[in-house]
Design an enzyme around this catalytic site. Structure first.
Site, mmCIF file in Angstrom:
data_model
loop_
_atom_site.group_PDB
_atom_site.id
_atom_site.type_symbol
_atom_site.label_atom_id
_atom_site.label_comp_id
_atom_site.label_asym_id
_atom_site.label_seq_id
_atom_site.Cartn_x
_atom_site.Cartn_y
_atom_site.Cartn_z
ATOM 1 N N LYS A 1 6.404 -1.425 0.210
ATOM 2 C CA LYS A 1 6.364 -2.757 -0.426
ATOM 3 C C LYS A 1 7.420 -2.887 -1.513
ATOM 4 O O LYS A 1 8.171 -3.857 -1.563
ATOM 5 C CB LYS A 1 5.004 -3.016 -1.100
ATOM 6 N N ASP B 1 5.909 -7.132 -9.128
ATOM 7 C CA ASP B 1 5.418 -5.958 -8.394
ATOM 8 C C ASP B 1 3.977 -5.660 -8.813
ATOM 9 O O ASP B 1 3.549 -6.040 -9.897
ATOM 10 C CB ASP B 1 6.325 -4.751 -8.681
ATOM 11 N N GLU B 2 3.237 -4.970 -7.963
ATOM 12 C CA GLU B 2 1.855 -4.559 -8.248
ATOM 13 C C GLU B 2 0.987 -5.757 -8.639
ATOM 14 O O GLU B 2 0.212 -5.703 -9.600
ATOM 15 C CB GLU B 2 1.827 -3.499 -9.359
#
Ligand code: ZN
Length: 192
Positions: A27, A93-94
């Site tokens: 990802k 992100d995350e």
């Protein structure tokens, strides 16, 4: 795989791209790849990640394969506005570690004409949808699901196996406590 990956700056509109998958599915690498291409084109790129994720680096987003881009650490997703006024492309992100506020915020940023690229875990270690990712998938124009390879059998894997007994939803770690597993090989830690 037939897939349309947008790579231009939106013209008079923005959009949302979501990259969703399990751990070790690439990802963050995919997010970095898209953001780096935008930077090469001299687009104004801003990258954000939650403060919770201290695994590899304080201020970079770093994939497991250790590619890095400088990023801004934020505790609350609402902080994103003050940093992204000039941005044309925004990477997050995350995303699973942010509150559900991220849904409206991504919509607002995209409606403001920005390209918003969000990466995150779509399922928790039990295989349940990991909010706010299901909602982000629903509102995104473009969705990419990244698959890993099952450590046990080599099938395509979309589940994250936790190798410790903790039942906390968030336990930050890498290959020391997590593995990619397919549907057949994934089990709940309390079942063993
Ligand atoms: Zn398997």
């Amino acid at each position: 795989m037939m897939e349309f990956t947008p790579h231009s700056v939106p013209k008079k509109t923005g959009w949302i791209e979501v990259i969703a998958g399990c751990m070790f599915s690439g990802k963050t690498e995919e997010l970095i790849r898209r953001l780096r291409r935008a930077k090469i084109a001299k687009q104004n790129v801003k990258i954000f990640k939650p403060k919770i994720d201290n695994r590899y680096s304080g201020t970079n987003i770093v994939s497991h394969s250790e590619q890095a881009l400088p990023s801004i650490l934020i505790e609350d997703i609402n902080e994103i506005f003050e940093h992204s006024k000039e941005a044309q492309v925004i990477g997050i992100d995350e995303a699973q570690f942010f509150s559900n506020d991220i849904i409206n915020i991504c919509n607002q940023l995209a409606s403001d004409g920005k390209r918003v690229i969000v990466a995150g875990l779509d399922q928790d270690y039990r295989g349940n949808p990991f909010e706010p990712m299901p909602n982000l998938l629903a509102i995104a124009e473009y969705i990419t699901k990244t698959l890993a390879i099952c450590v046990e059998c080599g099938n395509p894997a979309d589940k994250t196996q936790r190798k410790t007994a903790s039942s906390e939803r968030v336990v930050v770690g890498a290959s020391d406590i997590y593995e990619a597993r397919c549907r057949k090989c994934h089990y709940l830690p309390e079942e063993k």
